[in-house]
Design an enzyme around this catalytic site. Structure first.
Site, mmCIF file in Angstrom:
data_model
loop_
_atom_site.group_PDB
_atom_site.id
_atom_site.type_symbol
_atom_site.label_atom_id
_atom_site.label_comp_id
_atom_site.label_asym_id
_atom_site.label_seq_id
_atom_site.Cartn_x
_atom_site.Cartn_y
_atom_site.Cartn_z
ATOM 1 N N GLY A 77 0.790 -1.211 0.000
ATOM 2 C CA GLY A 77 0.000 0.000 0.000
ATOM 3 C C GLY A 77 0.826 1.265 0.000
ATOM 4 N N ALA A 112 4.597 1.168 -0.606
ATOM 5 C CA ALA A 112 5.872 1.063 -1.313
ATOM 6 C C ALA A 112 5.892 -0.190 -2.170
ATOM 7 C CB ALA A 112 7.033 1.041 -0.323
ATOM 8 N N THR A 113 6.882 -0.237 -3.067
ATOM 9 C CA THR A 113 7.129 -1.402 -3.915
ATOM 10 C C THR A 113 8.512 -1.947 -3.580
ATOM 11 O OG1 THR A 113 5.766 -0.506 -5.685
ATOM 12 C CG2 THR A 113 7.320 -2.224 -6.283
ATOM 13 N N ASP A 173 2.096 -4.835 12.347
ATOM 14 C CA ASP A 173 1.567 -5.412 11.106
ATOM 15 C C ASP A 173 2.004 -6.866 10.969
ATOM 16 O OD1 ASP A 173 1.677 -4.594 7.553
ATOM 17 O OD2 ASP A 173 0.060 -5.348 8.800
#
Length: 655
Positions: free
Chosen positions: A26, A28-29, A139
């Site tokens: 959501g 970063a890549t 998370d």
């Protein structure tokens, strides 16, 4: 490699070459990249384009690097570096080649209790280390648990971690964390503490044991509502296999562990991951011993703090349980702290066997103590030897980063270690301070071993050389020689730089740049082309003004012309067409016709007068005034001695 991703093939910070995209989240890549400086494969997380202007997102991204870098644990993905690429922050992480826990759950469904705990205990140990450092992961989910091809288990993405003292758990109005594993208090009032991670670990364990999530819904809001209002059921209620019938069933104490960890009220959960880790180790040890129902252990699983009496500091190895008809004796041990990693402790001085007992021949005396003592001594010696091989000969490398040389030397001496120094450039560490060490801080090192410390020389920079007037190969060589590269090459017109040479660069001469920075070049195509008009029979002053405005040079030549008016252009070189700025245009300008005195031919015969005038360059017309037949010239028009244009007509009057 994805041709559609513009970052693939890019060079970040003159060091990291992006190879391909690994995953997208959501915020970063993640890309696979090559670290050209240290020749290793790394994973790089780059913030999505457009988020670089949002200070809240930048702050969270920055905390990921700092939080993860503070952790030194074998089950935490290491963070190596961070930086900024075209306004987009990125972090460089350890690349773990393998799969995620999510892939394993998808592929295998549910796990046996022993296998589930074997996979989740290292994860819980990593989170416990974070809690002891004052950090919350926030998370925890199967997607963030990486399992390498060699079986190493590592927790990734501390991107939402924040100091425990922080109170806020939302950013720009969005809940932080994945909704399937989010603690109820994060939904209701946004307050976070380590028990949020404990809740997520409990949900993950439930999913591993049953193959499904405890709460589902048509949308995230429904799932979040279920976490707030519905208690997570015992995992045994979601499986068909009973613990009374099979070792693969879920025993009551494991039900208690899961429901306690995932209790809706934070006060009913273990206070942090360290307590949960102890519960998991007790449960795993009981499974290894074949214990499927232990009411005291079930009650202990509901505890929220460490139980000193039953605290287990290390994992207990899996021991084979006896099966019907199995003639091989199986060792059993009561719960206690192991002598060493991998070896169970002998309780009350002896192990006991849960299998067939060798029959003693009649009259043969029992000689159990010598063998027993020998077994105990062997176990102690083996345990001590293994402890020394795997742990005893090592200590932890002290944290020396950002210490000066004298401070680092003293810290190494205090730790009983030798230190050597080298130097290297470092972006974020001031010159003269330690940029990194080998081994890194917190890594294990042999007692009395040597640390290699790298003192920062400050940021590495290279001054842009003089490039104007160089051809492209020479300019490229000049840049490569000082570790810079040629970027985009474009063309332009220039009145002073010849075609094929550099007009300008994207950085001024002498500008300090990072290694590998691309310098854009503009190459000359020579002077710009202009259109030359036809100025024949036009005023020269108009031609001169127009040609100079076009950047052309003008050369004037003059000559007489009987047909072109004085000061008009007779001809031009080159003729009308395309020329280039700076070219020379030659204009031949009329001085008007050539004038000559009319010869005196009075009293000459017609033939002789005509001959004289024609030789002087005039045309002749005859006018007979009186036809006496003598054909003598009495006058001319114009008169003799008058200047007339060469080639003009002279009238001869005859009598």
């Amino acid at each position: 490699m994805s041709a559609s991703d513009p970052l693939v093939g890019e060079l970040l910070d003159g060091r990291y070459v992006i190879q391909r995209k690994l995953a997208r989240g959501g915020m970063a890549t993640v890309y696979l990249a090559d670290d050209q400086r240290l020749t290793r494969t790394v994973a790089i997380k780059v913030m999505h384009e457009g988020l670089g202007d949002d200070q809240d997102f930048i702050g969270k991204f920055d905390r990921e690097a700092r939080a993860a870098a503070r952790l030194s644990h074998p089950n935490v993905v290491s963070v190596f570096d961070q930086g900024l690429h075209r306004g987009r922050p990125y972090i460089v992480m350890e690349y773990v080649e393998g799969c995620t826990l999510r892939h394993m759950i998808t592929r295998e469904g549910s796990f046996s209790p022993e296998r589930a705990l074997d996979l989740l205990i290292p994860v819980t140990a990593a989170v416990a280390a974070a809690h002891e450092s004052g950090l919350i992961h926030r998370d925890i989910k199967p997607e963030n648990v990486l399992i390498s091809d060699r079986g190493q288990i590592k927790v990734a993405d501390f991107g939402l971690a924040r100091a425990i003292s922080a109170q806020t758990v939302t950013a720009t109005g969005m809940l932080i964390g994945t909704v399937s594993y989010i603690a109820p208090e994060l939904v209701t009032h946004g307050k976070a503490d380590p028990r949020c991670d404990v809740y997520a670990l409990g949900v993950v364990l439930y999913e591993m044991l049953t193959g499904s999530k405890p709460h589902t819904g048509e949308n995230p809001i429904q799932v979040a509502y279920a976490h707030v209002h519905k208690a997570i059921p015992a995992p045994s209620s979601a499986v068909k296999t009973s613990w009374r019938e099979s070792r693969n069933g879920i025993p009551p104490y494991l039900d208690a562990l899961v429901t306690s960890a995932a209790a809706r009220q934070p006060s009913d959960r273990p206070v942090d991951a360290r307590v949960l880790l102890d519960h998991m180790r007790q449960a795993r040890e009981s499974l290894a011993r074949g214990v499927m129902d232990d009411s005291a252990l079930t009650e202990r699983m509901k505890g929220t703090t460490l139980d000193p009496e039953n605290h287990i500091t290390e994992p207990v190895p899996s021991l084979r349980s006896p099966s019907e008809g199995d003639r091989t004796p199986t060792l059993r041990f009561t719960p206690s702290t192991p002598i060493s990693p991998g070896l169970p402790e002998i309780t009350d001085g002896m192990p006991y066997y849960d299998g067939p007992v060798e029959q003693r021949a009649p009259g043969r005396p029992r000689r159990r103590w010598p063998a027993l003592l020998a077994s105990i001594l062997a176990a102690v010696l083996v345990g001590t030897g293994l402890w020394w091989v795997f742990a005893g000969q090592y200590t932890s490398t002290p944290a020396l980063v950002r210490l000066n040389q004298a401070q680092a030397q003293q810290a190494a001496t205090d730790a009983g270690l030798t230190i050597t120094f080298d130097s290297e450039y470092a972006e974020d560490v001031p010159a003269g301070q330690v940029a990194r060490t080998e081994p890194a801080g917190g890594d294990r090192i042999v007692h009395g071993g040597t640390i290699k410390a790298f003192l920062s020389k400050g940021p590495e920079r290279f001054a842009v050389p003089a490039l104007r007037g160089l051809d492209l190969p020479t300019a490229t060589e000049s840049l490569n020689r000082i570790n810079l590269t040629v970027g985009n090459v474009t063309q332009g017109y220039d009145d002073t730089v010849e075609a094929g040479k550099v007009i300008s660069a994207s950085f001024k001469e002498g500008t300090p740049l990072k290694r590998g920075t691309a310098v854009d070049l503009v190459m000359s195509q020579g002077p710009a082309p202009v259109t030359l008009g036809d100025w024949t029979d036009k005023p020269v002053k108009d031609a001169q003004k127009a040609l100079k405005e076009q950047g052309l040079k003008v050369k004037i030549e003059k000559q007489n012309h009987s047909d072109i008016e004085k000061n008009n252009v007779i001809s031009q070189t080159p003729t009308a067409g395309e020329v280039h700025r700076g070219d020379t245009v030659t204009l031949v300008v009329s001085k008007g016709p050539q004038l000559k005195a009319v010869p005196n031919v009075r009293r000459y015969s017609l033939d002789r007068a005509r001959d004289i005038l024609q030789k002087a360059g005039f045309e002749v017309r005859v006018n007979r005034l009186i036809n006496f037949g003598f054909d003598l010239v009495v006058s001319t028009d114009p008169k003799a001695g008058t200047k007339a244009p060469v080639g003009s007509t002279i009238t001869i009057n005859l009598a």
